[in-house]
Design a protein around this motif. Structure first.
Motif, PDB file in Angstrom:
ATOM      1  N   ASP A 139       0.812  -1.225   0.000  1.00 33.69           N
ATOM      2  CA  ASP A 139       0.000   0.000   0.000  1.00 33.69           C
ATOM      3  C   ASP A 139       0.841   1.269   0.000  1.00 33.69           C
ATOM      4  O   ASP A 139       0.284   2.378   0.010  1.00 33.69           O
ATOM      5  N   GLN A 140       2.148   1.132   0.027  1.00 34.56           N
ATOM      6  CA  GLN A 140       3.020   2.307   0.102  1.00 34.56           C
ATOM      7  C   GLN A 140       3.342   2.834  -1.299  1.00 34.56           C
ATOM      8  O   GLN A 140       3.454   2.074  -2.261  1.00 34.56           O
ATOM      9  N   LYS A 141       3.528   4.135  -1.377  1.00 35.37           N
ATOM     10  CA  LYS A 141       3.944   4.772  -2.629  1.00 35.37           C
ATOM     11  C   LYS A 141       5.305   4.229  -3.040  1.00 35.37           C
ATOM     12  O   LYS A 141       6.224   4.124  -2.219  1.00 35.37           O
ATOM     13  N   GLN A 142       5.453   3.885  -4.322  1.00 33.58           N
ATOM     14  CA  GLN A 142       6.701   3.300  -4.793  1.00 33.58           C
ATOM     15  C   GLN A 142       7.146   3.951  -6.103  1.00 33.58           C
ATOM     16  O   GLN A 142       6.324   4.448  -6.871  1.00 33.58           O
ATOM     17  N   LYS A 143       8.445   3.913  -6.317  1.00 32.83           N
ATOM     18  CA  LYS A 143       9.021   4.424  -7.565  1.00 32.83           C
ATOM     19  C   LYS A 143      10.070   3.416  -8.024  1.00 32.83           C
ATOM     20  O   LYS A 143      11.098   3.237  -7.360  1.00 32.83           O
ATOM     21  N   GLU A 144       9.800   2.766  -9.146  1.00 32.11           N
ATOM     22  CA  GLU A 144      10.725   1.747  -9.643  1.00 32.11           C
ATOM     23  C   GLU A 144      11.944   2.413 -10.271  1.00 32.11           C
ATOM     24  O   GLU A 144      11.825   3.312 -11.099  1.00 32.11           O
ATOM     25  N   LEU A 145      13.120   1.969  -9.881  1.00 30.51           N
ATOM     26  CA  LEU A 145      14.363   2.497 -10.455  1.00 30.51           C
ATOM     27  C   LEU A 145      14.917   1.524 -11.496  1.00 30.51           C
ATOM     28  O   LEU A 145      15.291   1.935 -12.590  1.00 30.51           O
ATOM     29  N   PHE A 146      14.990   0.235 -11.145  1.00 27.38           N
ATOM     30  CA  PHE A 146      15.503  -0.778 -12.071  1.00 27.38           C
ATOM     31  C   PHE A 146      14.679  -2.054 -11.941  1.00 27.38           C
ATOM     32  O   PHE A 146      14.518  -2.570 -10.835  1.00 27.38           O
ATOM     33  N   ASN A 147      14.173  -2.547 -13.051  1.00 29.60           N
ATOM     34  CA  ASN A 147      13.656  -3.911 -13.056  1.00 29.60           C
ATOM     35  C   ASN A 147      14.367  -4.753 -14.104  1.00 29.60           C
ATOM     36  O   ASN A 147      14.103  -5.944 -14.233  1.00 29.60           O
ATOM     37  N   PHE A 148      15.255  -4.107 -14.876  1.00 27.30           N
ATOM     38  CA  PHE A 148      16.131  -4.766 -15.844  1.00 27.30           C
ATOM     39  C   PHE A 148      15.353  -5.460 -16.971  1.00 27.30           C
ATOM     40  O   PHE A 148      15.892  -6.330 -17.655  1.00 27.30           O
ATOM     41  N   GLU A 149      14.085  -5.066 -17.147  1.00 30.67           N
ATOM     42  CA  GLU A 149      13.259  -5.657 -18.202  1.00 30.67           C
ATOM     43  C   GLU A 149      13.370  -4.889 -19.515  1.00 30.67           C
ATOM     44  O   GLU A 149      13.287  -5.463 -20.593  1.00 30.67           O
ATOM     45  N   SER A 150      13.551  -3.562 -19.425  1.00 26.09           N
ATOM     46  CA  SER A 150      13.489  -2.719 -20.614  1.00 26.09           C
ATOM     47  C   SER A 150      14.719  -2.896 -21.494  1.00 26.09           C
ATOM     48  O   SER A 150      15.843  -3.088 -21.021  1.00 26.09           O
ATOM     49  N   LYS A 151      14.487  -2.808 -22.810  1.00 21.83           N
ATOM     50  CA  LYS A 151      15.600  -2.848 -23.750  1.00 21.83           C
ATOM     51  C   LYS A 151      16.314  -1.503 -23.801  1.00 21.83           C
ATOM     52  O   LYS A 151      17.462  -1.420 -24.258  1.00 21.83           O
ATOM     53  N   ASN A 152      15.626  -0.458 -23.372  1.00 24.28           N
ATOM     54  CA  ASN A 152      16.217   0.890 -23.369  1.00 24.28           C
ATOM     55  C   ASN A 152      17.015   1.062 -22.073  1.00 24.28           C
ATOM     56  O   ASN A 152      16.440   1.149 -20.988  1.00 24.28           O
ATOM     57  N   ILE A 153      18.317   1.083 -22.163  1.00 22.89           N
ATOM     58  CA  ILE A 153      19.174   1.209 -20.996  1.00 22.89           C
ATOM     59  C   ILE A 153      19.264   2.677 -20.604  1.00 22.89           C
ATOM     60  O   ILE A 153      19.809   3.500 -21.346  1.00 22.89           O
ATOM     61  N   LEU A 154      18.707   3.015 -19.450  1.00 22.80           N
ATOM     62  CA  LEU A 154      18.667   4.403 -18.995  1.00 22.80           C
ATOM     63  C   LEU A 154      19.632   4.639 -17.841  1.00 22.80           C
ATOM     64  O   LEU A 154      19.451   5.540 -17.049  1.00 22.80           O
TER      65      LEU A 154
END
Length: 782
Positions: A32-47
């Motif tokens: 239930d807490q507010k979250q902000k994803e930094l890395f899930n390593f799923e995206s092909k776009n490396i940011l």
């Protein structure tokens, strides 16, 4: 479909049935807490960018550990240094949407042993914090690092606090001190390890920021029971009653009554089955073949495995009470014992009648502190000063000493201390230890059953130089320093009384001599002296004489250093060598020489006093640390000390750090090391982390065995005999699981078992080749 399921089952088996699928922890932990994803390593776009420090990484998926989802697998190198990876976003992460937040991530340890993982968070303003935690082998868990929160800036006198809110995630623990920093913009997250003895692999996933749950307002209240244990947590050795405590004691006494020292030991604990060397009646050192050794008074080879700090001095914790009667705070200027080495101070009614709640938040931690008219009130004491923490001075209590009285009773005043003394020695012999470490209580000195080390401090009102971790460095050219050294060593000599059971003497501890991180840090003492006025700082006056003899005129010195100095008078008044200084070869050479001159004077004074007052006992040095030891200081010390003592808190001593011992050809001893865990009710494991008591015992055997196998080391001393108080030792808040015994004086069975196993073949492991050589020579002579 069936083929896919079989593949998944194989993966589960390979990683210990502990794998959590991608995203599952987000649903389980703080959903239930507010979250902000930094890395899930799923995206092909490396940011993001990855920086490496002796580490490697790869994105894994499919047959990887997250069952078809991608994650970052990191291999940390076992090369005895720091190894890790840093994740840097293309632009900083903005965290203004959170009030208080944690860095949260999932981690799977793929190694067959635990990993102490450190995580660092850095802001765009170069503010940074780090935390660490032990990852159990072959398991996946969710971990959190509290990055921003109200309690982070609040020091309650504990190195780390109990968990402040409800969570199934594992808390990462503070390394050092609490800081509440500004992480409104995060520029880097670093995952690293320190001094691995082997390569270790960890999979990281679902790295996110999460709004911290609401803090429990009572998370620090009533956390300590009347025995000094956790009042809110259960654990295997927790004591529930005085009757249970006495029953445990009676059982151990029966076992110790039939115990005998290990059969291959001499009177003094040496190797009686090995070669016999020259006997001098006292301990000495000798290089036998290619290995350094201690030799006991009867001439037997001796290796010192011991436990340090077996005394009452560091068992007290602040109660939150102070007294208005100022007499309790009087300090004798001629005292030679620092505050943290003092035992229990007797308090009278004139003092306790003036008690008041000076620190309510600390006083509220305790359940069942005795009244002043209670039979156990004699374990109250007082601390007049501290090294670190919110309490500058105040009342203390020793739960450990109170528990000794509960266990053994009091037939006459202090009888339980004598009982503790005898039982402690019985334990040490039963467990296979050959000596005490540093800071053994004077109660043990006259026992004639266990070798020990004496210790002294040089404190006083002498001039000082750069301030280090534990305090300012002494100016050994100040005559007051020599007077105080003489005074302190006279006291030590009076305590030892020429006792052959005393192996040697440690003087001082973990002083900040400098380190090799930069020229400024390496020569920090000499640089500080140069800033001072020669009329006021004796070391600076010595440097002035040295430089004048070398350079003759100021222009030559100025040219060599690359620093414009107009006159000798200007140099005498003070010259700054700071961050803007370019360190020329001439300046570096002179700073090195000045450091040797400074350190040589310190060690010369101490050595001469020891050899005069205690001529038959070894000078064990100053207990160096990796963060406070340089080549110049070692060079100076080597001329005067008999044994290098080094406090070395690592997973293993390794091999790369000890080339200087070979170069100097000097014996050395590990003065302190420890490993702790969190399955004992305490809130912090210590400097080096294990996952539980079994893992702790394994790591103890690994470390100590590495010391035994090193040809230059003649001993290793575990720090310390008892766990720290759960509410923090009064000196600096350490609340670590580092004891061989609990705060209720119950030995940890896993540690005892490990010690016995290690010590059974201590001497054959260390010197077995010498025995074979002795046998070979005997056959040839026949």
């Amino acid at each position: 479909m069936m083929k896919h399921l079989i593949k998944q089952m194989i993966v589960l088996c390979a990683y210990g049935f502990a794998i959590i699928s991608h995203g599952q922890n987000n649903e389980m932990i703080w959903a239930d807490q507010k979250q902000k994803e930094l890395f899930n390593f799923e995206s092909k776009n490396i940011l993001y960018d990855i920086e490496y420090q002796k580490g490697t990484s790869e994105i894994v998926g499919g047959e990887g550990v997250t069952l078809g989802h991608k994650a970052l697998k990191v291999t940390f190198k076992g090369d005895e240094s720091t190894s890790g990876v840093s994740l840097k976003p293309k632009s900083p992460w903005i965290t203004n949407e959170f009030k208080n937040f944690c860095l949260v991530f999932d981690a799977t340890n793929l190694t067959d042993v635990s990993v102490q993982l450190h995580v660092g968070v850095e802001s765009v303003n170069n503010e940074n914090i780090s935390r660490s935690v032990a990852l159990p082998s072959r398991q996946t868990k969710t971990y959190y690092l509290e990055a921003q929160g109200k309690s982070l800036g609040e020091d309650y006198g504990l190195r780390d606090d109990p968990v402040a809110f409800k969570t199934e995630a594992v808390k990462m623990l503070i390394n050092g001190w609490k800081y509440n920093l500004n992480f409104s913009e995060i520029s880097k997250i670093k995952f690293f390890v320190k001094s691995n003895f082997k390569d270790k692999t960890v999979v990281l996933d679902n790295i996110r920021l999460v709004e911290s749950p609401e803090t429990d307002p009572d998370y620090l209240k009533n956390i300590v029971d009347k025995y000094g244990q956790s009042n809110k947590l259960d654990f295997p050795l927790k004591v529930k009653s005085d009757k249970e405590l006495r029953q445990i004691a009676e059982k151990e006494l029966r076992e110790l009554a039939v115990s005998k020292p290990m059969p291959d030991r001499s009177t003094y604990g040496g190797w009686k089955d090995g070669p016999k060397l020259k006997a001098t009646g006292f301990f000495r050192t000798e290089k036998v073949g290619k290995k350094w050794a201690l030799v006991d008074p009867e001439g037997y080879l001796f290796f010192s495995t011991g436990i340090a700090n077996a005394r009452m001095a560091n068992t007290t914790t602040f109660t939150g009470i102070d007294y208005k009667n100022d007499s309790v705070r009087y300090v004798d200027p001629e005292d030679v014992t620092p505050e943290d080495s003092k035992g229990i101070v007797t308090l009278n009614e004139k003092i306790t009648n003036t008690a008041y709640r000076a620190y309510p938040n600390r006083n509220d931690m305790f359940v069942g502190l005795p009244d002043y008219n209670d039979p156990l009130a004699n374990h109250y004491s007082y601390r007049r000063e501290t090294h670190k923490g919110p309490v500058k001075h105040g009342e203390t209590y020793s739960f450990y000493q109170a528990n000794l009285e509960r266990k053994y009773g009091e037939q006459y005043p202090g009888s339980y201390i004598l009982k503790w003394r005898d039982i402690t020695i019985d334990r040490m012999l039963d467990w296979g230890f050959t000596s005490f470490g540093n800071w053994a209580a004077e109660d043990f000195y006259g026992s004639k059953r266990m070798p020990y080390f004496a210790n002294g401090w040089i404190i006083g009102d002498f001039k000082t130089l750069s301030k280090g971790y534990w305090g300012a460095m002494p100016d050994p050219f100040d005559p007051e320093f020599a007077r105080r050294a003489k005074q302190s060593i006279e006291v030590v000599a009076d305590e030892v009384k020429g006792n052959p059971w005393c192996i040697g003497v440690f003087i001082d501890n973990e002083k900040s001599w400098g380190n090799h991180t930069s020229p400024k840090e390496r020569f920090i003492i000499a640089i500080d002296a140069l800033k001072k006025n020669a009329k006021e700082q004796p070391t600076k006056a010595v440097y002035m004489k040295l430089l004048k003899e070398k350079y003759k005129n100021i222009k030559s010195l100025s040219k060599s250093w690359g620093i414009k100095i107009n006159s000798w008078n200007d140099l005498a008044k003070g010259v700054a060598v700071d961050n803007n200084t370019v360190f020329s070869k001439g300046l570096l050479d002179d700073l090195a020489e000045m450091t040797v001159v400074y350190a040589s004077e310190y060690f010369r004074i101490v050595n001469e006093e020891l050899k005069e007052k205690l001529p038959n006992h070894l000078y064990m040095g100053v207990r160096f640390t990796p963060w406070g030891m340089t080549a110049e200081v070692r060079q100076a010390a080597a001329k005067y000390i008999d044994v290098f003592s080094i406090n070395y808190y690592r997973e293993s001593i390794g091999k790369k750090s000890w080339g200087f011992l070979e170069k100097l050809d000097k014996p050395a001893i590990i003065g302190e090391y420890h490993i702790g865990a969190l399955d004992t009710g305490l809130f912090h494991p210590g400097i080096v982390h294990a996952t539980n008591q079994e893992d702790r015992a394994r790591m103890y055997k690994q470390y100590t065995g590495d010391v035994i196998d090193n040809p230059y080391f003649v001993g290793a001393h575990w720090f310390q005999y008892t766990d720290s108080p759960i509410s923090g030792r009064a000196h600096d808040g350490e609340n670590y699981n580092v004891g061989f015994v609990t705060g209720t004086d119950i030995p940890y069975p896993q540690m005892v078992k490990a010690a016995k196993e290690l010590h059974e073949n201590l001497y054959t492991r260390r010197f077995g080749d010498l025995k074979k050589e002795k046998k070979k020579k005997h056959i040839m002579s026949e």
